[in-house]
Design an enzyme around this catalytic site. Sequence first.
Site, PDB file in Angstrom:
ATOM      1  N   LYS A 160       0.880  -1.185   0.000  1.00 54.71           N
ATOM      2  CA  LYS A 160       0.000   0.000   0.000  1.00 54.71           C
ATOM      3  C   LYS A 160       0.912   1.228   0.000  1.00 54.71           C
ATOM      4  CE  LYS A 160      -2.055   3.144   1.836  1.00 54.71           C
ATOM      5  NZ  LYS A 160      -1.756   4.507   1.300  1.00 54.71           N
ATOM      6  N   GLY A 214       6.566   5.335   8.084  1.00 56.19           N
ATOM      7  CA  GLY A 214       5.804   6.592   8.022  1.00 56.19           C
ATOM      8  C   GLY A 214       5.953   7.365   9.308  1.00 56.19           C
ATOM      9  N   GLU A 217       3.042   9.139  14.653  1.00 49.06           N
ATOM     10  CA  GLU A 217       1.642   9.065  15.099  1.00 49.06           C
ATOM     11  C   GLU A 217       0.868   8.033  14.291  1.00 49.06           C
ATOM     12  OE1 GLU A 217       0.570  10.047  17.889  1.00 49.06           O
ATOM     13  OE2 GLU A 217       2.530  10.949  18.193  1.00 49.06           O
ATOM     14  N   THR A 218       1.151   7.941  12.987  1.00 48.85           N
ATOM     15  CA  THR A 218       0.478   6.914  12.179  1.00 48.85           C
ATOM     16  C   THR A 218       0.946   5.534  12.636  1.00 48.85           C
ATOM     17  OG1 THR A 218       0.815   8.465  10.342  1.00 48.85           O
ATOM     18  CG2 THR A 218      -0.200   6.365   9.809  1.00 48.85           C
ATOM     19  N   GLY A 219       2.216   5.426  12.941  1.00 50.51           N
ATOM     20  CA  GLY A 219       2.760   4.145  13.403  1.00 50.51           C
ATOM     21  C   GLY A 219       2.065   3.675  14.673  1.00 50.51           C
ATOM     22  N   GLU A 236       9.079   1.700  11.067  1.00 52.95           N
ATOM     23  CA  GLU A 236      10.162   2.654  10.800  1.00 52.95           C
ATOM     24  C   GLU A 236       9.531   4.029  10.792  1.00 52.95           C
ATOM     25  OE1 GLU A 236      13.458   2.238  10.218  1.00 52.95           O
ATOM     26  OE2 GLU A 236      13.309   0.106  10.669  1.00 52.95           O
ATOM     27  N   CYS A 270      13.708  10.880   6.885  1.00 52.40           N
ATOM     28  CA  CYS A 270      13.529  10.595   8.309  1.00 52.40           C
ATOM     29  C   CYS A 270      14.809  10.810   9.105  1.00 52.40           C
ATOM     30  CB  CYS A 270      13.034   9.168   8.471  1.00 52.40           C
ATOM     31  SG  CYS A 270      14.047   7.991   7.556  1.00 52.40           S
ATOM     32  N   GLU A 370       9.214  16.931  14.264  1.00 53.00           N
ATOM     33  CA  GLU A 370       9.840  16.580  12.988  1.00 53.00           C
ATOM     34  C   GLU A 370       9.188  17.477  11.931  1.00 53.00           C
ATOM     35  OE1 GLU A 370       8.626  12.985  10.973  1.00 53.00           O
ATOM     36  OE2 GLU A 370      10.701  12.519  10.493  1.00 53.00           O
TER      37      GLU A 370
HETATM   38  P1  NAD Z   1       2.335   8.830   6.908  1.00 51.87           P
HETATM   39  O1  NAD Z   1       2.434   8.204   8.252  1.00 51.87           O
HETATM   40  O2  NAD Z   1       1.371   9.937   6.732  1.00 51.87           O
HETATM   41  O3  NAD Z   1       1.934   7.726   5.814  1.00 51.87           O
HETATM   42  C1  NAD Z   1       2.713   6.574   5.592  1.00 51.87           C
HETATM   43  C2  NAD Z   1       1.844   5.521   4.936  1.00 51.87           C
HETATM   44  O4  NAD Z   1       0.856   5.093   5.857  1.00 51.87           O
HETATM   45  C3  NAD Z   1       1.081   6.006   3.704  1.00 51.87           C
HETATM   46  O5  NAD Z   1       1.014   4.964   2.745  1.00 51.87           O
HETATM   47  C4  NAD Z   1      -0.287   6.290   4.265  1.00 51.87           C
HETATM   48  O6  NAD Z   1      -1.298   6.252   3.293  1.00 51.87           O
HETATM   49  C5  NAD Z   1      -0.430   5.171   5.264  1.00 51.87           C
HETATM   50  N1  NAD Z   1      -1.386   5.390   6.354  1.00 51.87           N
HETATM   51  C6  NAD Z   1      -1.839   6.558   6.859  1.00 51.87           C
HETATM   52  N2  NAD Z   1      -2.726   6.341   7.853  1.00 51.87           N
HETATM   53  C7  NAD Z   1      -2.820   4.984   7.998  1.00 51.87           C
HETATM   54  C8  NAD Z   1      -3.552   4.138   8.862  1.00 51.87           C
HETATM   55  N3  NAD Z   1      -4.379   4.613   9.793  1.00 51.87           N
HETATM   56  N4  NAD Z   1      -3.409   2.803   8.721  1.00 51.87           N
HETATM   57  C9  NAD Z   1      -2.560   2.285   7.802  1.00 51.87           C
HETATM   58  N5  NAD Z   1      -1.846   3.048   6.945  1.00 51.87           N
HETATM   59  C10 NAD Z   1      -1.967   4.384   7.050  1.00 51.87           C
HETATM   60  O7  NAD Z   1       3.812   9.241   6.516  1.00 51.87           O
HETATM   61  P2  NAD Z   1       4.278  10.073   5.222  1.00 51.87           P
HETATM   62  O8  NAD Z   1       3.824  11.484   5.426  1.00 51.87           O
HETATM   63  O9  NAD Z   1       3.891   9.333   4.003  1.00 51.87           O
HETATM   64  O10 NAD Z   1       5.872   9.977   5.332  1.00 51.87           O
HETATM   65  C11 NAD Z   1       6.643  10.836   6.097  1.00 51.87           C
HETATM   66  C12 NAD Z   1       6.966  10.221   7.444  1.00 51.87           C
HETATM   67  O11 NAD Z   1       7.613   8.969   7.255  1.00 51.87           O
HETATM   68  C13 NAD Z   1       7.927  11.040   8.268  1.00 51.87           C
HETATM   69  O12 NAD Z   1       7.508  11.045   9.596  1.00 51.87           O
HETATM   70  C14 NAD Z   1       9.240  10.291   8.143  1.00 51.87           C
HETATM   71  O13 NAD Z   1      10.147  10.488   9.188  1.00 51.87           O
HETATM   72  C15 NAD Z   1       8.750   8.891   8.097  1.00 51.87           C
HETATM   73  N6  NAD Z   1       9.771   8.036   7.499  1.00 51.87           N
HETATM   74  C16 NAD Z   1      10.464   7.166   8.299  1.00 51.87           C
HETATM   75  C17 NAD Z   1      11.487   6.391   7.755  1.00 51.87           C
HETATM   76  C18 NAD Z   1      12.310   5.462   8.610  1.00 51.87           C
HETATM   77  O14 NAD Z   1      13.057   4.666   8.054  1.00 51.87           O
HETATM   78  N7  NAD Z   1      12.228   5.513   9.922  1.00 51.87           N
HETATM   79  C19 NAD Z   1      11.773   6.504   6.406  1.00 51.87           C
HETATM   80  C20 NAD Z   1      11.052   7.403   5.639  1.00 51.87           C
HETATM   81  C21 NAD Z   1      10.039   8.152   6.193  1.00 51.87           C
END
Ligand code: NAD
Length: 471
Positions: A160, A214, A217-219, A236, A270, A370
């Site tokens: 996804k 991602g 908070e989403t995590g 991650e 990130c 962040e």
């Molecule tokens: P995001 O959390 O908004 O979205 C990430 C993914 O999760 C997307 O595909 C989104 O559609 C999906 N998603 C959103 N809500 C969901 C839910 N309730 N259930 C399941 N899936 C859901 O993140 P983003 O804005 O796409 O990316 C930026 C973030 O990602 C930053 O915080 C960045 O630090 C982090 N990031 C972390 C790493 C790492 O390796 N630690 C790498 C890259 C990015």
Amino acid sequence: MHAHGDPFESTDPATGEVVAIVASSTPEDVDAAVHAARSAADTSVWGSSGELRASVLYGFAQLLRADEQRLAELLTREQGKTIHESLIEIRGSAKMTEYYAGLARAVYGRSAVLGPNVTGVVLREPAGVVAVITPWNWPLTLLVRSLAPALAAGNATVVKPASITPAITIAALALLAQQPGLPDGVLTCVLGPGGIVGDALVGHDHVDMVAFTGETETGVRVMKRAAEGLRKVALELGGKAPNLVFADAKLDKAIAGAENAIFTTCGQICTAGSRLLAEDAVYDEVLERLAAVTNGLRVGDGLDPSSQLGPVASRAQRDKVLEYVARGRAEGTIVAGGAALEGDPYDAGCFVSPTIVADLPSDSILLRDEIFGPVLTVQRFSDEAEAVELANATEYGLAAGLWTQNLDRAWRVARAIKAGTIWINTYHHFYDEAEVGGYKRSGIGRQQGLEGLLEFTETKHLNFDGNDTLW
Ligand code: NAD
């Protein structure tokens, strides 16, 4: 691809032009994708043929390399990053796929003699059906970083991608799907809003594991949802990496490194070194030189090879970043950038000038959140203890950098900082062989390296007892 719902667009953040129109997945699509994966996980040869998995992954890597120019242009148009960085991303993704293609034939457990006439065999089996949910900032790298080890370990997967970057993901998955021998259902994809499509996927009874990259908070939401079914998670998440410059550092290198640390992908990475900490004796010089470099950076369309920074990935991201810049102006001193970029070609896109903010109060939100944009905060420290204290003054723990010529100090400080990756006299060098991941609220589990493969396995102990006794 399981997507029969409403269409949505992905747009070029440099121009506002539509790059792709794709369909969202319906709840029925999510269900069909997961069932296809379940059937593949339970009945196909995929999990038992390392040779097949290796050949599929190698084939995919070759196609990525052969198509790198087209893919890089698509990536830049959809995500905004410079074409130079897009090529790095495509090549790096091919290299990482090759790394896991090699490991696909080496998913070994171990054996042990556990007593007289007793042997234990510890197997590594595929986790089963793995949901791979990816963000938009490095959409191909972060897809491959979960997908390649998940496939190498013998799992069936449902991808996804983020709704900002569906086209580059679909283009890459189409190359993977062409590989001869890939069983039906081992690779499926669903599209659409995370809160609906992603949530349905994470909550599906037949998903065994969720690999999520991602925001923190989403995590947290993903983990709570996965907990309902007690599903395995690999998370991650976000970061707020400190980058420490000690007075004895080679300043030319440290300043170039600090610029790379924050402005890679326009700050949308990130591991961004978004908090620069400089020792008193060199603070003024570091700030002055870094401000000069920053003010000289060329911001423009990522497809223009002379651009050093592209736009941020979306209008929402731009507005969010500009709010932080306004807060920074109110609370501290803008020492570089800060101005809105206006006129042609900026008006059509999501551009933000690279910005440095100093003199912030210690409770400033800019030092905590962040920002995920080209905004660097700068703080001073007077000794090693204060440097470590400031470095650890964050809820995140993904990465850190430090610059010093004193080996003893480098060792001490690196051990004292709570983060998954510490770069010493360098920044943003990643190696497929070396694990990455977060302490604290930056994640759970590790990706890349051997641990990144084993995350996608279950461990099973087979016990052979040749004694005719019970207990
Ligand atoms: P995001 O959390 O908004 O979205 C990430 C993914 O999760 C997307 O595909 C989104 O559609 C999906 N998603 C959103 N809500 C969901 C839910 N309730 N259930 C399941 N899936 C859901 O993140 P983003 O804005 O796409 O990316 C930026 C973030 O990602 C930053 O915080 C960045 O630090 C982090 N990031 C972390 C790493 C790492 O390796 N630690 C790498 C890259 C990015």
